[in-house]
Design an enzyme around this catalytic site. Structure first.
Site, PDB file in Angstrom:
ATOM      1  CB  CYS A 260      -0.918   0.066   1.014  1.00  0.00           C
ATOM      2  SG  CYS A 260      -0.235  -0.228   2.859  1.00  0.00           S
ATOM      3  NE  ARG A 288      -6.305   4.773  -1.930  1.00  0.00           N
ATOM      4  CZ  ARG A 288      -5.746   5.405  -0.829  1.00  0.00           C
ATOM      5  NH1 ARG A 288      -4.284   5.073  -0.441  1.00  0.00           N
ATOM      6  NH2 ARG A 288      -6.123   6.349  -0.268  1.00  0.00           N
TER       7      ARG A 288
END
Length: 306
Positions: A260, A288
Site C-alpha cells: 500500500c 487509488r
C-alpha cells in the site's frame, strides 16, 4: 437514494463491490482515451478531514473530485474545531449542512462510526487504526486488471495483523478468494474479525510455507503511524518476515506483489523488490484515483451505465 457510508468493505454487498471494481476500470480507461471530460459532480464538495498524514490519500481524493467536476476541501486538526474539542457529532451535523460527502483519515474507528451516525451525507473511511477499505478497492482493482476475477484465487498477507490486514480479511469474504495470513506470534489480527471470516482465512507463522503456490503476496510496514516508538522491537520481532524476490519464487509463476506504500526498503521488503517485474505497486497506487472516483460517484449518484 438513502445515505450510504463506506466505513469498511462490509458496508457494501459483493455485487456492489464488483460493480465498483469494474466501474473503476471503465473510468480509468475513459480517462486515458478521452481525458477528464466526465464531470458528473459540478459544484459538489467533498470535505477531507485528516488527523493522520497522507500523500496518496489526499492527492487521489482531491484529484478525483476535481476530475469529476467538484471540489475537495482539506481540513487538518489545525483547520477545524475538532482540533479544539468540538464533539464529533456536532462537527458531523454542521458539515452535513454544507458539503455533499465527507472523507476522514483518523485514528479511532469508533470515532469515525460516531461521525457517520450523525451524518446525513456519505462518510468515507480513508484509514483508521482498524481498517483501510479504500486501499483494498485499489488493490482488488489492480489484481483484477492484471489477472481477471479474484474468485477462487489465493492471496497471502505477510506481516503485522494491522488495519490493512483487517481489510484484506474483509476483502477475502466479499470478493470470494482465500487469504493466508502469516505474522509473527503476538502480532495476529483481531480475533473477532478473523473468526467472522471462517474458513476463508487461515493463520500461520512460517512465511516460506505460506507463500507456496499463491497468486498474490502483499505486505505493509512493520510499524504503522502511531507505533514509531515500537520500531526497534518490531524490527527484531519481524526477523524472517521480509518479503524478498526469493519468497516470490515460491509462489505461482505469475504471482503479483502489492504494497500500500510508503515502503521501507530493507525492512518489510528487500531493497530491490519494488524493481521486480512482479511488483505492481505503482499501478496499485495510481488506481487509488480511479477506485475512489467510482466510490464517490456511487455514493452520490448510485450506479451509472456510461
Amino acid at each position: 437514494m438513502a445515505t450510504r457510508h463506506f466505513l469498511t468493505l462490509l458496508d457494501l454487498n459483493p455485487d456492489e463491490l464488483h460493480y465498483l471494481i469494474q466501474r473503476a476500470i471503465t473510468i480509468k480507461s475513459n480517462l486515458k482515451t478521452q481525458g477528464p471530460r466526465y464531470t458528473p459532480l459540478p459544484n459538489r464538495t467533498l470535505a477531507m478531514i485528516f488527523e493522520k498524514s497522507s500523500t496518496r490519500t489526499r492527492v487521489s481524493f482531491e484529484t478525483a473530485m476535481t476530475q469529476l467536476g467538484g471540489h475537495a476541501l482539506f481540513l487538518s486538526p489545525r483547520d477545524s474545531q475538532l482540533g479544539r474539542g468540538e464533539p464529533i457529532a456536532d462537527t458531523s451535523r454542521v458539515l452535513s449542512e454544507m458539503v455533499d460527502a465527507v472523507m476522514i483519515r483518523t485514528f479511532s474507528h469508533a470515532g469515525l462510526e460516531a461521525f457517520a451516525d450523525a451524518s446525513t451525507v456519505p462518510v468515507i473511511n480513508a484509514l483508521t487504526d482498524d481498517y483501510h477499505p479504500c486501499q483494498l478497492l485499489a488493490d482488488v482493482m489492480t489484481w483484477t486488471e492484471l489477472r481477471g476475477s479474484t474468485k477462487g484465487r489465493t492471496a497471502v498477507w505477510i506481516g503485522d495483523g494491522n488495519n490493512m490486514c483487517h481489510s484484506w480479511i474483509n476483502a477475502a469474504r466479499q470478493f470470494d478468494f482465500q487469504l493466508r495470513i502469516c505474522c509473527p506470534k503476538g502480532y495476529e489480527p483481531d480475533q473477532d474479525i478473523l473468526a467472522a471470516a471462517g474458513e476463508r482465512v487461515t493463520l500461520s507463522h512460517e512465511p516460506m510455507q505460506a507463500v507456496q503456490g499463491v497468486d498474490l503476496i502483499t505486505t505493509d510496514v512493520w510499524a504503522s503511524m502511531g507505533q514509531e516508538e515500537e520500531q526497534a522491537k518490531r524490527v527484531a520481532d519481524f526477523t524472517g518476515f521480509q518479503v524478498t524476490e526469493a519468497m516470490l519464487d515460491h509462489a505461482k509463476e505469475d504471482v503479483l506483489f502489492l504494497h500500500c506504500l510508503p515502503a521501507h526498503r530493507g525492512e518489510e521488503i528487500s531493497e530491490t523488490l519494488l524493481d521486480d517485474s512482479r511488483a505492481v505497486v505503482w499501478q496499485e497506487a495510481g488506481n487509488r484515483l480511479h477506485a475512489q472516483k467510482a466510490l464517490i460517484e456511487f455514493l452520490l449518484l448510485g450506479k451509472v451505465s456510461n
